[in-house]
Design an enzyme around this catalytic site. Structure first.
Site, PDB file in Angstrom:
ATOM      1  N   THR A  27       0.870  -1.179   0.000  1.00  0.00           N
ATOM      2  CA  THR A  27       0.000   0.000   0.000  1.00  0.00           C
ATOM      3  C   THR A  27       0.905   1.225   0.000  1.00  0.00           C
ATOM      4  O   THR A  27       2.123   1.104   0.196  1.00  0.00           O
ATOM      5  CB  THR A  27      -0.889   0.035   1.265  1.00  0.00           C
ATOM      6  OG1 THR A  27      -0.040   0.146   2.421  1.00  0.00           O
ATOM      7  CG2 THR A  27      -1.747  -1.208   1.393  1.00  0.00           C
ATOM      8  N   ALA A  60       3.133  -1.276   4.823  1.00  0.00           N
ATOM      9  CA  ALA A  60       2.393  -0.102   5.304  1.00  0.00           C
ATOM     10  C   ALA A  60       3.399   1.048   5.423  1.00  0.00           C
ATOM     11  O   ALA A  60       4.440   0.903   6.066  1.00  0.00           O
ATOM     12  CB  ALA A  60       1.755  -0.413   6.655  1.00  0.00           C
ATOM     13  N   VAL A  86       7.403  -2.364   7.236  1.00  0.00           N
ATOM     14  CA  VAL A  86       7.335  -0.899   7.302  1.00  0.00           C
ATOM     15  C   VAL A  86       7.966  -0.298   6.051  1.00  0.00           C
ATOM     16  O   VAL A  86       9.136  -0.547   5.742  1.00  0.00           O
ATOM     17  CB  VAL A  86       8.040  -0.372   8.578  1.00  0.00           C
ATOM     18  CG1 VAL A  86       7.989   1.151   8.621  1.00  0.00           C
ATOM     19  CG2 VAL A  86       7.409  -0.972   9.825  1.00  0.00           C
ATOM     20  N   LYS A  87       7.153   0.496   5.349  1.00  0.00           N
ATOM     21  CA  LYS A  87       7.617   1.085   4.087  1.00  0.00           C
ATOM     22  C   LYS A  87       8.194   2.471   4.385  1.00  0.00           C
ATOM     23  O   LYS A  87       7.518   3.331   4.960  1.00  0.00           O
ATOM     24  CB  LYS A  87       6.429   1.186   3.134  1.00  0.00           C
ATOM     25  CG  LYS A  87       6.767   1.060   1.683  1.00  0.00           C
ATOM     26  CD  LYS A  87       5.476   0.897   0.895  1.00  0.00           C
ATOM     27  CE  LYS A  87       5.730   1.024  -0.578  1.00  0.00           C
ATOM     28  NZ  LYS A  87       4.472   1.126  -1.325  1.00  0.00           N
ATOM     29  N   VAL A  88       9.438   2.664   3.983  1.00  0.00           N
ATOM     30  CA  VAL A  88      10.191   3.870   4.357  1.00  0.00           C
ATOM     31  C   VAL A  88      10.715   4.532   3.074  1.00  0.00           C
ATOM     32  O   VAL A  88      11.291   3.849   2.222  1.00  0.00           O
ATOM     33  CB  VAL A  88      11.396   3.477   5.251  1.00  0.00           C
ATOM     34  CG1 VAL A  88      12.236   4.687   5.616  1.00  0.00           C
ATOM     35  CG2 VAL A  88      10.927   2.745   6.500  1.00  0.00           C
TER      36      VAL A  88
END
Ligand code: E4P
Length: 218
Positions: A27, A60, A86-88
């Site tokens: 996402t 996310a 965790v999307k960074v």
């Protein structure tokens, strides 16, 4: 090659799961906004709902851009489920946060990657996945697939373990080209995946088989 579905839409995720070929979900804030969710609770609940539906990794994305903020948000997201990745974003504080999350055992997806140098940094920082955006590179008349090939070569040179998650996929051809190059994961909406089904000879062949089957049953 793993197939992730690039959406926050539950109906689309359910349709993809029913096909039996989906390994995860990605996402981003734009996909979340498209769902019309209002407020942090609703957004967190959507991630939980996706985790409950899907047997696989769910990316996310944080929206903070400073180290402390990225860490705070990332830890909150990671607490929702062990499935959360965790999307960074690929920015200086993002790289620092990738390294921090790696030390903490929190899995990450480094997003907004448009160059081999950025992909190298993401891997050095221990990112679980790196997301090069093929379609957005093609949009400016560069070649997204060239970047994928470059990252594959660099990672292979040093045995870097970060998985290449080809993102911003615009067509079924992109998926096939990624598979030819040996990409680890592709993420895209359902349409390019369904496009893989299509071949006129399949349709013609099926029509003939069904016509012949009717003859021998009449
Ligand atoms: C996935 O992680 C990316 O956010 C997504 O694939 C971007 O796709 P787009 O370029 O079609 O917005």
């Amino acid at each position: 090659m793993k197939f992730f579905i690039d959406t926050a839409n539950l109906e689309q995720i359910e349709e993809a799961i029913a096909l039996g070929i989906i390994d995860g979900v990605t996402t981003n804030p734009s996909l979340i906004a498209k769902e019309g969710l209002q407020g942090e609770n609703a957004i967190m609940q959507r991630y939980v709902d996706i985790c409950n539906l899907v047997d696989g990794d769910i990316s996310a994305e944080v929206v903070a851009t400073d180290f402390e903020g990225i860490v705070r948000e990332g830890e909150m997201l990671a607490e929702l489920s062990p499935k959360i990745v965790v999307k960074v974003p690929m920015i200086k504080d993002g790289v620092k946060a990738l390294n921090y999350f790696t030390q903490q055992g929190i899995r990450t997806n480094c997003t907004l990657v448009f160059s081999a140098g950025q992909a190298l940094l993401a891997a050095k920082a221990g990112a679980t996945y790196v997301s090069p955006f093929i379609g957005r590179i093609d949009d400016i008349t560069w070649n997204g697939m060239d970047l994928i090939a470059q990252i594959i070569e660099i990672y292979a040179n040093y045995g870097l373990e970060t998985e290449i998650l080809a993102a911003s996929i615009r067509s079924s051809l992109h998926i096939v080209q990624c598979a030819e190059l040996g990409v680890d994961v592709v993420t895209c909406p359902l349409k390019p995946i369904l496009g893989l089904l299509k071949h006129p000879l399949t349709d013609i062949g099926l029509e003939k088989f069904l016509a012949d089957a009717r003859k021998s049953r009449s």
